[in-house]
Write an enzyme that holds these catalytic residues in place. Structure first.
Site, short mmCIF file in Angstrom:
data_model
loop_
_atom_site.label_atom_id
_atom_site.label_comp_id
_atom_site.label_asym_id
_atom_site.label_seq_id
_atom_site.Cartn_x
_atom_site.Cartn_y
_atom_site.Cartn_z
N VAL A 64 46.52 39.48 -10.60
CA VAL A 64 45.36 39.01 -9.83
C VAL A 64 44.79 37.81 -10.58
O VAL A 64 44.99 37.66 -11.79
CB VAL A 64 44.29 40.12 -9.63
CG1 VAL A 64 44.81 41.21 -8.71
CG2 VAL A 64 43.82 40.69 -10.94
N SER A 65 44.06 36.97 -9.85
CA SER A 65 43.56 35.74 -10.45
C SER A 65 42.25 35.90 -11.22
O SER A 65 42.01 35.19 -12.18
CB SER A 65 43.36 34.67 -9.37
OG SER A 65 44.60 34.40 -8.75
#
Length: 189
Positions: A10-11
């Site tokens: 995930v960012s």
């Protein structure tokens, strides 16, 4: 048959990888590695650890290609590394990307050719830009230096007064390597 490894990314910390991880577990992943990092970063600790742990006969699975990387050249680089190690690669949502099958191998080969084409276009544009700049009289690289430049003279004077290198660099706003270039101009090295 080897072990099936999964990778989830995930960012930001506000996001979670639960849905990715559930899909990877359903796909048979025995181990799942995680990262919270931008896909633009090629250095990610979870990905690095996973790639280090993989061995011949294993399979590496991602939920979606963009979880592995944002650029085609980076994806090709990672999958090529996997292939060299004898590791299969699958993307769950892009079912055609499965290097454990002949059709998936073909698709990946097309990706590799596209990445090479993209690198060629970038190189071509770079050369065209440099040629246009030269036609306008601009030359790239570091500006040339002379013994008579003020900072070169100041660095020499400060050195002769016994100042520490880090203090000289700080006072002149230059790096240590630039300091040594200045000294070389003064024939000190």
């Amino acid at each position: 048959m080897g072990t099936v490894f999964g990778y989830a990314r995930v960012s930001t910390k506000d996001q979670n990888s639960d849905s990715q991880e559930e899909a990877l577990i359903r796909a048979g992943c025995a181990r799942i590695y995680r990262d919270i990092a931008s896909g633009a970063l090629s250095e990610r600790s979870g990905l690095k650890q996973c790639l280090d742990d993989l061995s011949e006969g294993d399979t590496f699975i991602v939920w979606k290609l963009d979880r592995l990387g944002r650029s085609l050249p980076h994806l090709v680089q990672v999958v090529t590394l996997l292939k060299e190690k004898g590791v299969g690669f699958k993307s769950l949502t892009e079912g055609v990307v499965d290097t454990t099958t002949p059709a998936g191998e073909l698709i990946f080969s097309i990706f590799a050719v596209l990445a090479q084409f993209e690198r060629g276009l970038i190189l071509e544009r770079t050369h065209a830009g440099l040629a246009a700049a030269r036609e306008k009289g601009r030359i790239g690289g570091r500006p040339s230096l002379s013994r008579h430049d003020r900072k070169v003279q100041l660095s020499q004077e400060m050195t002769e007064k016994g100042m520490k290198i880090k203090d000289i660099c700080l006072a002149l706003g230059i790096s240590r390597s630039t300091y040594y270039r200045y000294l070389k101009l003064n024939r000190q090295i």
